[in-house]
Each structure stands twice: as structure tokens, then as C-alpha cells.
Design a protein around this motif. Structure first.
Motif, PDB file in Angstrom:
ATOM      1  N   PHE A  49       0.846  -1.191   0.000  1.00  0.00           N
ATOM      2  CA  PHE A  49       0.000   0.000   0.000  1.00  0.00           C
ATOM      3  C   PHE A  49       0.883   1.243   0.000  1.00  0.00           C
ATOM      4  O   PHE A  49       2.054   1.183   0.339  1.00  0.00           O
ATOM      5  CB  PHE A  49      -0.929   0.014   1.218  1.00  0.00           C
ATOM      6  CG  PHE A  49      -0.197   0.063   2.536  1.00  0.00           C
ATOM      7  CD1 PHE A  49       0.095   1.272   3.143  1.00  0.00           C
ATOM      8  CD2 PHE A  49       0.214  -1.109   3.154  1.00  0.00           C
ATOM      9  CE1 PHE A  49       0.778   1.313   4.339  1.00  0.00           C
ATOM     10  CE2 PHE A  49       0.908  -1.069   4.359  1.00  0.00           C
ATOM     11  CZ  PHE A  49       1.190   0.137   4.950  1.00  0.00           C
ATOM     12  N   VAL A  50       0.263   2.349  -0.386  1.00  0.00           N
ATOM     13  CA  VAL A  50       0.963   3.632  -0.412  1.00  0.00           C
ATOM     14  C   VAL A  50       0.071   4.666   0.249  1.00  0.00           C
ATOM     15  O   VAL A  50      -1.108   4.781  -0.075  1.00  0.00           O
ATOM     16  CB  VAL A  50       1.269   4.059  -1.868  1.00  0.00           C
ATOM     17  CG1 VAL A  50       1.828   5.465  -1.913  1.00  0.00           C
ATOM     18  CG2 VAL A  50       2.224   3.077  -2.526  1.00  0.00           C
ATOM     19  N   ASN A  51       0.608   5.405   1.207  1.00  0.00           N
ATOM     20  CA  ASN A  51      -0.114   6.485   1.861  1.00  0.00           C
ATOM     21  C   ASN A  51       0.915   7.505   2.341  1.00  0.00           C
ATOM     22  O   ASN A  51       1.487   7.339   3.407  1.00  0.00           O
ATOM     23  CB  ASN A  51      -0.949   5.962   3.029  1.00  0.00           C
ATOM     24  CG  ASN A  51      -1.755   7.065   3.678  1.00  0.00           C
ATOM     25  OD1 ASN A  51      -1.802   8.194   3.194  1.00  0.00           O
ATOM     26  ND2 ASN A  51      -2.395   6.749   4.786  1.00  0.00           N
ATOM     27  N   SER A  52       1.148   8.514   1.532  1.00  0.00           N
ATOM     28  CA  SER A  52       2.214   9.465   1.835  1.00  0.00           C
ATOM     29  C   SER A  52       1.765  10.896   1.592  1.00  0.00           C
ATOM     30  O   SER A  52       1.049  11.169   0.634  1.00  0.00           O
ATOM     31  CB  SER A  52       3.435   9.184   0.955  1.00  0.00           C
ATOM     32  OG  SER A  52       3.917   7.895   1.190  1.00  0.00           O
ATOM     33  N   THR A  53       2.197  11.778   2.444  1.00  0.00           N
ATOM     34  CA  THR A  53       2.038  13.209   2.244  1.00  0.00           C
ATOM     35  C   THR A  53       3.429  13.813   2.344  1.00  0.00           C
ATOM     36  O   THR A  53       4.050  13.794   3.408  1.00  0.00           O
ATOM     37  CB  THR A  53       1.106  13.820   3.303  1.00  0.00           C
ATOM     38  OG1 THR A  53      -0.158  13.156   3.227  1.00  0.00           O
ATOM     39  CG2 THR A  53       0.923  15.303   3.062  1.00  0.00           C
ATOM     40  N   LEU A  54       3.917  14.297   1.207  1.00  0.00           N
ATOM     41  CA  LEU A  54       5.283  14.792   1.131  1.00  0.00           C
ATOM     42  C   LEU A  54       5.306  16.238   0.672  1.00  0.00           C
ATOM     43  O   LEU A  54       4.411  16.680  -0.040  1.00  0.00           O
ATOM     44  CB  LEU A  54       6.093  13.946   0.146  1.00  0.00           C
ATOM     45  CG  LEU A  54       6.169  12.449   0.442  1.00  0.00           C
ATOM     46  CD1 LEU A  54       6.866  11.728  -0.696  1.00  0.00           C
ATOM     47  CD2 LEU A  54       6.882  12.201   1.762  1.00  0.00           C
ATOM     48  N   ILE A  79       0.341  11.091  -2.031  1.00  0.00           N
ATOM     49  CA  ILE A  79       0.500   9.949  -2.915  1.00  0.00           C
ATOM     50  C   ILE A  79      -0.173   8.759  -2.250  1.00  0.00           C
ATOM     51  O   ILE A  79       0.229   8.325  -1.168  1.00  0.00           O
ATOM     52  CB  ILE A  79       1.987   9.661  -3.189  1.00  0.00           C
ATOM     53  CG1 ILE A  79       2.638  10.894  -3.813  1.00  0.00           C
ATOM     54  CG2 ILE A  79       2.136   8.444  -4.095  1.00  0.00           C
ATOM     55  CD1 ILE A  79       4.128  10.813  -3.912  1.00  0.00           C
ATOM     56  N   LEU A  80      -1.218   8.264  -2.889  1.00  0.00           N
ATOM     57  CA  LEU A  80      -1.974   7.118  -2.397  1.00  0.00           C
ATOM     58  C   LEU A  80      -1.874   5.997  -3.419  1.00  0.00           C
ATOM     59  O   LEU A  80      -1.265   6.147  -4.475  1.00  0.00           O
ATOM     60  CB  LEU A  80      -3.434   7.523  -2.176  1.00  0.00           C
ATOM     61  CG  LEU A  80      -3.658   8.710  -1.230  1.00  0.00           C
ATOM     62  CD1 LEU A  80      -5.094   9.165  -1.271  1.00  0.00           C
ATOM     63  CD2 LEU A  80      -3.243   8.336   0.185  1.00  0.00           C
ATOM     64  N   ASP A  81      -2.518   4.860  -3.127  1.00  0.00           N
ATOM     65  CA  ASP A  81      -2.485   3.731  -4.058  1.00  0.00           C
ATOM     66  C   ASP A  81      -2.922   4.149  -5.456  1.00  0.00           C
ATOM     67  O   ASP A  81      -2.332   3.722  -6.448  1.00  0.00           O
ATOM     68  CB  ASP A  81      -3.383   2.593  -3.564  1.00  0.00           C
ATOM     69  CG  ASP A  81      -2.779   1.879  -2.365  1.00  0.00           C
ATOM     70  OD1 ASP A  81      -1.533   1.877  -2.239  1.00  0.00           O
ATOM     71  OD2 ASP A  81      -3.535   1.324  -1.566  1.00  0.00           O
ATOM     72  N   GLU A  82      -3.951   5.023  -5.548  1.00  0.00           N
ATOM     73  CA  GLU A  82      -4.461   5.408  -6.863  1.00  0.00           C
ATOM     74  C   GLU A  82      -3.556   6.391  -7.610  1.00  0.00           C
ATOM     75  O   GLU A  82      -3.752   6.635  -8.788  1.00  0.00           O
ATOM     76  CB  GLU A  82      -5.890   5.949  -6.776  1.00  0.00           C
ATOM     77  CG  GLU A  82      -6.068   7.124  -5.841  1.00  0.00           C
ATOM     78  CD  GLU A  82      -6.412   6.733  -4.412  1.00  0.00           C
ATOM     79  OE1 GLU A  82      -6.839   7.614  -3.667  1.00  0.00           O
ATOM     80  OE2 GLU A  82      -6.253   5.560  -4.025  1.00  0.00           O
ATOM     81  N   THR A  83      -2.564   6.967  -6.951  1.00  0.00           N
ATOM     82  CA  THR A  83      -1.608   7.851  -7.634  1.00  0.00           C
ATOM     83  C   THR A  83      -0.211   7.230  -7.655  1.00  0.00           C
ATOM     84  O   THR A  83       0.785   7.920  -7.821  1.00  0.00           O
ATOM     85  CB  THR A  83      -1.554   9.239  -6.951  1.00  0.00           C
ATOM     86  OG1 THR A  83      -1.278   9.056  -5.566  1.00  0.00           O
ATOM     87  CG2 THR A  83      -2.841   9.998  -7.149  1.00  0.00           C
ATOM     88  N   GLU A  84      -0.163   5.943  -7.529  1.00  0.00           N
ATOM     89  CA  GLU A  84       1.105   5.227  -7.475  1.00  0.00           C
ATOM     90  C   GLU A  84       1.918   5.347  -8.768  1.00  0.00           C
ATOM     91  O   GLU A  84       3.108   5.086  -8.782  1.00  0.00           O
ATOM     92  CB  GLU A  84       0.826   3.755  -7.164  1.00  0.00           C
ATOM     93  CG  GLU A  84       1.955   3.045  -6.528  1.00  0.00           C
ATOM     94  CD  GLU A  84       1.534   1.690  -5.976  1.00  0.00           C
ATOM     95  OE1 GLU A  84       2.407   1.035  -5.403  1.00  0.00           O
ATOM     96  OE2 GLU A  84       0.375   1.274  -6.120  1.00  0.00           O
ATOM     97  N   GLU A  85       1.271   5.792  -9.858  1.00  0.00           N
ATOM     98  CA  GLU A  85       1.997   5.951 -11.127  1.00  0.00           C
ATOM     99  C   GLU A  85       3.079   7.025 -11.041  1.00  0.00           C
ATOM    100  O   GLU A  85       3.930   7.118 -11.910  1.00  0.00           O
ATOM    101  CB  GLU A  85       1.042   6.242 -12.287  1.00  0.00           C
ATOM    102  CG  GLU A  85       0.415   7.618 -12.259  1.00  0.00           C
ATOM    103  CD  GLU A  85      -0.855   7.714 -11.404  1.00  0.00           C
ATOM    104  OE1 GLU A  85      -1.398   8.817 -11.283  1.00  0.00           O
ATOM    105  OE2 GLU A  85      -1.286   6.700 -10.846  1.00  0.00           O
TER     106      GLU A  85
END
Length: 187
Positions: A49-54, A79-85
Motif C-alpha cells: 500500500f501507499v499512503n504518503s504526504t510529502l 501519494i496514495l495507491d491510486e496515484t502510485e503511477e
């Protein structure tokens, strides 16, 4: 700066549950310039999973007090799972690397001899800053865990952008010799 080639092992996690809250790359300026933003090659740690605020920051070195201090911050990017690109796998060649771009509201003016650090900070799960291949010489990367300390064998893939037309994650430069080169760029 980095050599544009990922190191085979990426382990520098960002975020409050991990070792580092910030990763930076410092640059010495030899001419006056303006910093308009920061580019970073973000790396997918593949933990499911991806859950980031940078966000990006510019730190300046204070020679008198021998310390780094922040002078400008970008808006945050989530950046979340749906913006993993937006993320790299680490297997990209130098002309395939995806560079996430952070823009500053106010350009930062620099002078000859100034020492500035391009920094990525924030809370992150599943995302890290890409590290370039190891080199034989010491490099200029720093990690932050309450105080800045030197990291000696890999270069964080974080770059300043000195282009006044820099527009964030929607455009970048396609000129291979430019410091803000991005093969997928539109300008």
C-alpha cells in the motif's frame, strides 16, 4: 548531484513510523540564481500500500552557527495507491525515471558561495526517495531524524529546479543536458 541511475537496494524509509523524517541533497552555488522548485525520484517500496504526504523544502547552511535552517516550503503532495503511477520501481533506466516536481510559491534567491539543501520531508508509508548508485567518493546526502547527519555512500535523487517556467508535476524539461531533465517532459 545524482548520476540518474537507481541503486539496486532502496531502504531509506520516510515518515513518523520510520527512521527518517527528511532526506536532503546539498548543493553549492557558484553563480547567482533562483530556485523555483525541487524534483525527486520517488521510489515504491512495494509493501502492499501507499499512503504518503510529502513536501519539498529549501534549507540554507548557516556558516556562523554551523547548522542548516529551512527557508522555503512547497505545498504538500499526497501519494496514495491510486496515484502510485508517480513512483518508480527502481528498474527504470535514466531516461525512464519519473520525477515528481514540487514548486515554491516564492523563488529562493542564491548567491555565489551559498550552500543550500533540497529536501523532501513528510509522513510516508510505502514510499521513499530514490538513491543513486554507490560511488567511490563521499556524497552530499543528509538524513534527518531530529538532527541532520551525513550519509556517505549513496546520493539522494533530489534536484533543485532553476527554470522560471517550472510548473510542478504537469511539466518538465526534455533537454538531456538540463539539470531538470525529464524524458516525459513537455517543454
Amino acid at each position: 548531484r545524482d548520476n540518474g541511475v537507481f541503486n539496486s537496494q532502496q531502504t531509506n524509509w520516510l515518515g513518523e513510523n520510520y527512521s527518517y523524517q527528511g532526506i536532503g541533497q546539498y548543493y553549492e552555488f557558484f553563480n547567482p540564481a533562483e530556485i523555483f522548485g525541487v524534483q525527486v525520484a520517488l521510489y515504491d517500496l512495494n509493501i502492499g500500500f501507499v499512503n504518503s504526504t510529502l513536501y519539498a523544502a529549501v534549507y540554507q547552511y548557516d556558516y556562523g552557527n554551523e547548522e542548516w535552517f529551512p527557508i522555503e516550503y512547497s505545498d504538500a503532495i499526497q501519494i496514495l495507491d491510486e496515484t502510485e503511477e508517480l513512483l518508480n520501481s527502481g528498474y527504470e533506466s535514466s531516461d525512464q525515471i519519473k520525477w515528481t516536481r514540487f514548486v515554491f510559491d516564492n523563488p529562493v534567491s542564491v548567491n555565489e558561495g551559498d550552500l543550500f539543501m533540497a529536501v523532501i520531508e513528510g509522513s510516508s508509508e510505502g514510499v521513499s526517495v530514490g538513491m543513486a548508485e554507490s560511488t567511490t567518493a563521499l556524497v552530499d546526502g543528509y538524513f534527518y531524524d531530529g538532527s541532520w547527519y551525513y550519509f556517505a555512500n549513496q546520493t539522494p535523487m533530489i534536484r533543485f529546479n532553476l527554470d522560471p517556467t517550472f510548473e510542478g508535476i504537469s511539466s518538465s524539461c526534455k533537454e538531456p543536458s538540463a539539470c531538470n531533465y525529464d524524458n516525459s517532459g513537455i517543454i
